[in-house]
Design an enzyme around this catalytic site. Sequence first.
Site, PDB file in Angstrom:
ATOM      1  N   GLY A  12       0.844  -1.220   0.037  1.00  0.00           N
ATOM      2  CA  GLY A  12       0.017   0.202   0.020  1.00  0.00           C
ATOM      3  C   GLY A  12       0.831   1.358  -0.073  1.00  0.00           C
ATOM      4  O   GLY A  12       0.476   2.277   0.499  1.00  0.00           O
ATOM      5  N   SER A  13       2.061   1.457  -0.521  1.00  0.00           N
ATOM      6  CA  SER A  13       2.829   2.395  -0.480  1.00  0.00           C
ATOM      7  C   SER A  13       2.439   3.474  -1.387  1.00  0.00           C
ATOM      8  O   SER A  13       2.590   4.682  -1.082  1.00  0.00           O
ATOM      9  CB  SER A  13       4.366   2.047  -0.861  1.00  0.00           C
ATOM     10  OG  SER A  13       4.547   1.989  -2.088  1.00  0.00           O
ATOM     11  N   ASN A  14       1.787   3.231  -2.815  1.00  0.00           N
ATOM     12  CA  ASN A  14       1.175   4.091  -3.585  1.00  0.00           C
ATOM     13  C   ASN A  14      -0.173   4.459  -2.987  1.00  0.00           C
ATOM     14  O   ASN A  14      -0.306   5.977  -3.133  1.00  0.00           O
ATOM     15  CB  ASN A  14       0.773   3.313  -4.863  1.00  0.00           C
ATOM     16  CG  ASN A  14       1.975   3.346  -5.773  1.00  0.00           C
ATOM     17  OD1 ASN A  14       2.345   4.314  -6.448  1.00  0.00           O
ATOM     18  ND2 ASN A  14       2.687   2.162  -6.047  1.00  0.00           N
ATOM     19  N   MET A  89      -4.161  -7.153  -6.763  1.00  0.00           N
ATOM     20  CA  MET A  89      -3.582  -8.182  -7.655  1.00  0.00           C
ATOM     21  C   MET A  89      -4.732  -9.123  -8.235  1.00  0.00           C
ATOM     22  O   MET A  89      -4.646 -10.340  -8.157  1.00  0.00           O
ATOM     23  CB  MET A  89      -2.780  -9.024  -6.670  1.00  0.00           C
ATOM     24  CG  MET A  89      -1.571  -8.419  -5.970  1.00  0.00           C
ATOM     25  SD  MET A  89      -0.460  -7.682  -7.134  1.00  0.00           S
ATOM     26  CE  MET A  89       0.387  -8.929  -7.643  1.00  0.00           C
ATOM     27  N   ARG A  90      -5.728  -8.529  -8.667  1.00  0.00           N
ATOM     28  CA  ARG A  90      -6.663  -9.221  -9.416  1.00  0.00           C
ATOM     29  C   ARG A  90      -7.024  -8.578 -10.737  1.00  0.00           C
ATOM     30  O   ARG A  90      -7.168  -7.552 -10.978  1.00  0.00           O
ATOM     31  CB  ARG A  90      -7.921  -9.010  -8.380  1.00  0.00           C
ATOM     32  CG  ARG A  90      -7.852  -9.983  -7.363  1.00  0.00           C
ATOM     33  CD  ARG A  90      -9.253  -9.851  -6.506  1.00  0.00           C
ATOM     34  NE  ARG A  90     -10.203 -10.145  -6.923  1.00  0.00           N
ATOM     35  CZ  ARG A  90     -10.787 -11.406  -7.359  1.00  0.00           C
ATOM     36  NH1 ARG A  90     -10.162 -12.465  -6.740  1.00  0.00           N
ATOM     37  NH2 ARG A  90     -11.951 -11.815  -8.029  1.00  0.00           N
ATOM     38  N   ASN A 106      -4.842   2.582 -12.938  1.00  0.00           N
ATOM     39  CA  ASN A 106      -3.780   1.654 -12.211  1.00  0.00           C
ATOM     40  C   ASN A 106      -2.458   2.358 -12.298  1.00  0.00           C
ATOM     41  O   ASN A 106      -2.301   3.131 -13.051  1.00  0.00           O
ATOM     42  CB  ASN A 106      -4.047   0.290 -12.837  1.00  0.00           C
ATOM     43  CG  ASN A 106      -2.978  -0.756 -12.236  1.00  0.00           C
ATOM     44  OD1 ASN A 106      -2.825  -0.998 -11.037  1.00  0.00           O
ATOM     45  ND2 ASN A 106      -2.407  -1.437 -13.068  1.00  0.00           N
ATOM     46  N   HIS A 108       1.478   0.839 -12.848  1.00  0.00           N
ATOM     47  CA  HIS A 108       2.173  -0.379 -13.161  1.00  0.00           C
ATOM     48  C   HIS A 108       3.779  -0.068 -13.190  1.00  0.00           C
ATOM     49  O   HIS A 108       4.103   1.051 -13.841  1.00  0.00           O
ATOM     50  CB  HIS A 108       1.793  -0.818 -14.491  1.00  0.00           C
ATOM     51  CG  HIS A 108       2.552  -2.207 -15.071  1.00  0.00           C
ATOM     52  ND1 HIS A 108       2.214  -3.229 -14.385  1.00  0.00           N
ATOM     53  CD2 HIS A 108       3.302  -2.416 -15.748  1.00  0.00           C
ATOM     54  CE1 HIS A 108       2.877  -4.261 -14.883  1.00  0.00           C
ATOM     55  NE2 HIS A 108       3.493  -3.841 -15.837  1.00  0.00           N
TER      56      HIS A 108
HETATM   57  C1  GRF Z   1       3.777  -1.346  -7.188  1.00  0.00           C
HETATM   58  O1  GRF Z   1       4.800  -1.578  -8.029  1.00  0.00           O
HETATM   59  C2  GRF Z   1       2.591  -1.003  -8.339  1.00  0.00           C
HETATM   60  O2  GRF Z   1       3.069  -0.409  -9.482  1.00  0.00           O
HETATM   61  C3  GRF Z   1       2.063  -2.194  -8.876  1.00  0.00           C
HETATM   62  O3  GRF Z   1       2.103  -2.978  -7.568  1.00  0.00           O
HETATM   63  C4  GRF Z   1       2.665  -2.569  -6.604  1.00  0.00           C
HETATM   64  C5  GRF Z   1       2.184  -1.857  -5.391  1.00  0.00           C
HETATM   65  O4  GRF Z   1       2.943  -1.544  -4.263  1.00  0.00           O
HETATM   66  N1  GRF Z   1       0.840  -2.320  -9.288  1.00  0.00           N
HETATM   67  P1  GRF Z   1       2.334  -0.832  -3.416  1.00  0.00           P
HETATM   68  O5  GRF Z   1       1.280  -1.877  -2.736  1.00  0.00           O
HETATM   69  O6  GRF Z   1       1.689   0.452  -3.606  1.00  0.00           O
HETATM   70  O7  GRF Z   1       3.591  -0.497  -2.143  1.00  0.00           O
END
Ligand code: GRF
Length: 204
Positions: A12-14, A89-90, A106, A108
């Site tokens: 969940g860092s994003n 992740m789905r 999203n 990526h």
């Molecule tokens: C990130 O690398 C994002 O690009 C990908 O999954 C990862 C999620 O990381 N879709 P976080 O959970 O946001 O830290």
Amino acid sequence: MKKLGVLLSGRGSNFEAIARNIADGKLKAEIAVVISNRPEAPGLETARRLGLHAVALPSKGLPREEFDSQVASILDQHNVDLVVLAGYMRLLSGAFVKHFAMRIVNIHPSLLPAFPGLDAQHQAFEYGVKIAGCTAHFVDEHLDSGPIILQAAVAVEEADTAETLSARILKKEHRIYTDAIRLVLSGEWRIEGRRVVSSRMPLR
Ligand code: GRF
């Protein structure tokens, strides 16, 4: 205020970067709800700590359409304007994508269309690319394939490992994802074919 619904499965860092940018006034939006298909996701704990509405909805054993329709109804209950996938992740069902058409984004960790799928940074590193990066994009029912909103490049250094490269890409993810969400919420964009066109597009 525009409302975001965050879907995540892990760290969940994003999501955290988006929440921080909102708190700092860099993004004018509100996180209405955070939903995880994995109850043990650290991102869900972060959401609770931040006092956000956090929902654990285990996906195990449920048919995709049925699970997605449960997620959609929670998002609808919270009047979400934009669905933000943050390490979710789905794959999404066609019905879900249709319900939120051009309202799902999203992030990526590669320069799409190169290296879709899992472990994109490792794939790019092992392939030997000299320029890696990340992509913020709209989501359709295919994997990592919707129209591109923003991208950022990251040069691969001689001394890099897949891990050091991933860490630099992640920093860029945290920047461009907020920029992409701001742009989408502004409504000042249009689609031409696959191209997202906007006079507000930040230069980088
Ligand atoms: C990130 O690398 C994002 O690009 C990908 O999954 C990862 C999620 O990381 N879709 P976080 O959970 O946001 O830290």
